[in-house]
Motif scaffolding. Structure first.
Motif, mmCIF file in Angstrom:
data_model
loop_
_atom_site.group_PDB
_atom_site.id
_atom_site.type_symbol
_atom_site.label_atom_id
_atom_site.label_comp_id
_atom_site.label_asym_id
_atom_site.label_seq_id
_atom_site.Cartn_x
_atom_site.Cartn_y
_atom_site.Cartn_z
ATOM 1 N N GLU A 8 0.866 -1.181 0.000
ATOM 2 C CA GLU A 8 0.000 0.000 0.000
ATOM 3 C C GLU A 8 0.897 1.223 0.000
ATOM 4 O OE1 GLU A 8 -3.551 2.166 2.511
ATOM 5 O OE2 GLU A 8 -2.109 0.923 3.559
ATOM 6 N N ASN A 9 0.812 2.031 -1.027
ATOM 7 C CA ASN A 9 1.647 3.235 -1.171
ATOM 8 C C ASN A 9 3.126 2.914 -0.979
ATOM 9 O OD1 ASN A 9 -0.686 4.730 -1.548
ATOM 10 N ND2 ASN A 9 -0.878 5.163 0.623
ATOM 11 N N ARG A 33 -8.655 -5.421 7.483
ATOM 12 C CA ARG A 33 -8.964 -4.171 6.788
ATOM 13 C C ARG A 33 -9.458 -4.480 5.384
ATOM 14 N NH1 ARG A 33 -3.733 -0.680 7.016
ATOM 15 N NH2 ARG A 33 -5.131 0.851 6.125
ATOM 16 N N ASN A 34 -10.503 -3.798 4.965
ATOM 17 C CA ASN A 34 -11.052 -3.988 3.626
ATOM 18 C C ASN A 34 -10.319 -3.081 2.651
ATOM 19 O OD1 ASN A 34 -12.992 -5.798 4.512
ATOM 20 N ND2 ASN A 34 -14.424 -4.159 5.007
ATOM 21 N N VAL A 52 -2.588 -2.374 -3.156
ATOM 22 C CA VAL A 52 -3.932 -2.325 -2.582
ATOM 23 C C VAL A 52 -4.183 -0.930 -2.029
ATOM 24 C CG1 VAL A 52 -5.430 -3.319 -0.807
ATOM 25 C CG2 VAL A 52 -3.760 -4.761 -1.956
ATOM 26 N N GLU A 53 -5.419 -0.478 -2.146
ATOM 27 C CA GLU A 53 -5.842 0.772 -1.524
ATOM 28 C C GLU A 53 -6.886 0.421 -0.477
ATOM 29 O OE1 GLU A 53 -8.358 4.613 -2.884
ATOM 30 O OE2 GLU A 53 -6.651 4.056 -4.140
ATOM 31 N N PHE A 54 -6.582 0.689 0.798
ATOM 32 C CA PHE A 54 -7.483 0.351 1.889
ATOM 33 C C PHE A 54 -8.504 1.456 2.114
ATOM 34 C CE2 PHE A 54 -3.807 -2.305 3.130
ATOM 35 C CZ PHE A 54 -4.460 -3.522 3.178
ATOM 36 N N GLU A 55 -9.669 1.044 2.655
ATOM 37 C CA GLU A 55 -10.695 2.017 3.027
ATOM 38 C C GLU A 55 -10.217 2.805 4.233
ATOM 39 O OE1 GLU A 55 -14.338 0.004 3.784
ATOM 40 O OE2 GLU A 55 -14.464 -0.800 1.750
ATOM 41 N N ILE A 56 -10.604 4.055 4.303
ATOM 42 C CA ILE A 56 -10.233 4.901 5.428
ATOM 43 C C ILE A 56 -11.147 4.586 6.593
ATOM 44 C CG2 ILE A 56 -10.039 7.266 6.251
ATOM 45 C CD1 ILE A 56 -9.502 8.066 3.337
ATOM 46 N N ILE A 57 -10.542 4.309 7.748
ATOM 47 C CA ILE A 57 -11.295 3.972 8.944
ATOM 48 C C ILE A 57 -11.497 5.242 9.768
ATOM 49 C CG2 ILE A 57 -11.321 2.624 11.063
ATOM 50 C CD1 ILE A 57 -9.488 0.616 9.610
ATOM 51 N N VAL A 58 -12.746 5.573 10.035
ATOM 52 C CA VAL A 58 -13.075 6.737 10.836
ATOM 53 C C VAL A 58 -13.293 6.265 12.261
ATOM 54 C CG1 VAL A 58 -14.714 8.617 11.168
ATOM 55 C CG2 VAL A 58 -14.130 7.855 8.859
ATOM 56 N N ASP A 59 -12.570 6.866 13.198
ATOM 57 C CA ASP A 59 -12.710 6.489 14.602
ATOM 58 C C ASP A 59 -13.964 7.147 15.160
ATOM 59 O OD1 ASP A 59 -12.288 5.465 17.072
ATOM 60 O OD2 ASP A 59 -10.545 6.696 17.541
ATOM 61 N N LYS A 60 -14.951 6.341 15.477
ATOM 62 C CA LYS A 60 -16.238 6.848 15.946
ATOM 63 C C LYS A 60 -16.136 7.444 17.338
ATOM 64 C CE LYS A 60 -18.827 3.598 13.157
ATOM 65 N NZ LYS A 60 -19.774 2.491 13.121
ATOM 66 N N ARG A 61 -15.198 6.959 18.147
ATOM 67 C CA ARG A 61 -15.075 7.471 19.519
ATOM 68 C C ARG A 61 -14.639 8.922 19.517
ATOM 69 N NH1 ARG A 61 -10.986 3.323 21.752
ATOM 70 N NH2 ARG A 61 -10.489 3.347 19.554
ATOM 71 N N LYS A 62 -13.736 9.305 18.642
ATOM 72 C CA LYS A 62 -13.266 10.689 18.616
ATOM 73 C C LYS A 62 -14.388 11.641 18.222
ATOM 74 C CE LYS A 62 -8.422 9.771 17.801
ATOM 75 N NZ LYS A 62 -7.271 9.963 16.927
#
Length: 73
Positions: A8-9, A33-34, A52-62
């Motif tokens: 990845e990159n 990771r998807n 591969v390009e992974f989906e960006i994971i948004v941290d819901k807690r923050k």
């Protein structure tokens, strides 16, 4: 069996021995990771580099914490 190297990159992610070579635009799941295959390069007879390009994971807690701070004021 093929030796598949996932990147990845230009950062090394994983090496797997697989029977099938992933295709471009195929969805993959690596280390929980998807992601989506961007490109596949053949290096040797049995060695392939898969980018591969992974989906960006948004941290819901923050985001939830920032909402609570706004409500308290």
């Amino acid at each position: 069996m093929y030796s598949i190297h996932f990147y990845e990159n230009n950062m090394y992610i994983l090496n797997q021995a697989l029977r099938n070579i992933p295709a471009v635009d195929e969805n993959v799941r690596i280390k929980g990771r998807n992601g989506k295959v961007v490109s596949v390069m053949r290096m040797d007879e049995n060695r392939y580099f898969v980018y591969v390009e992974f989906e960006i994971i948004v941290d819901k807690r923050k985001s939830a914490e920032s909402d609570l701070r706004k409500k308290r004021r």
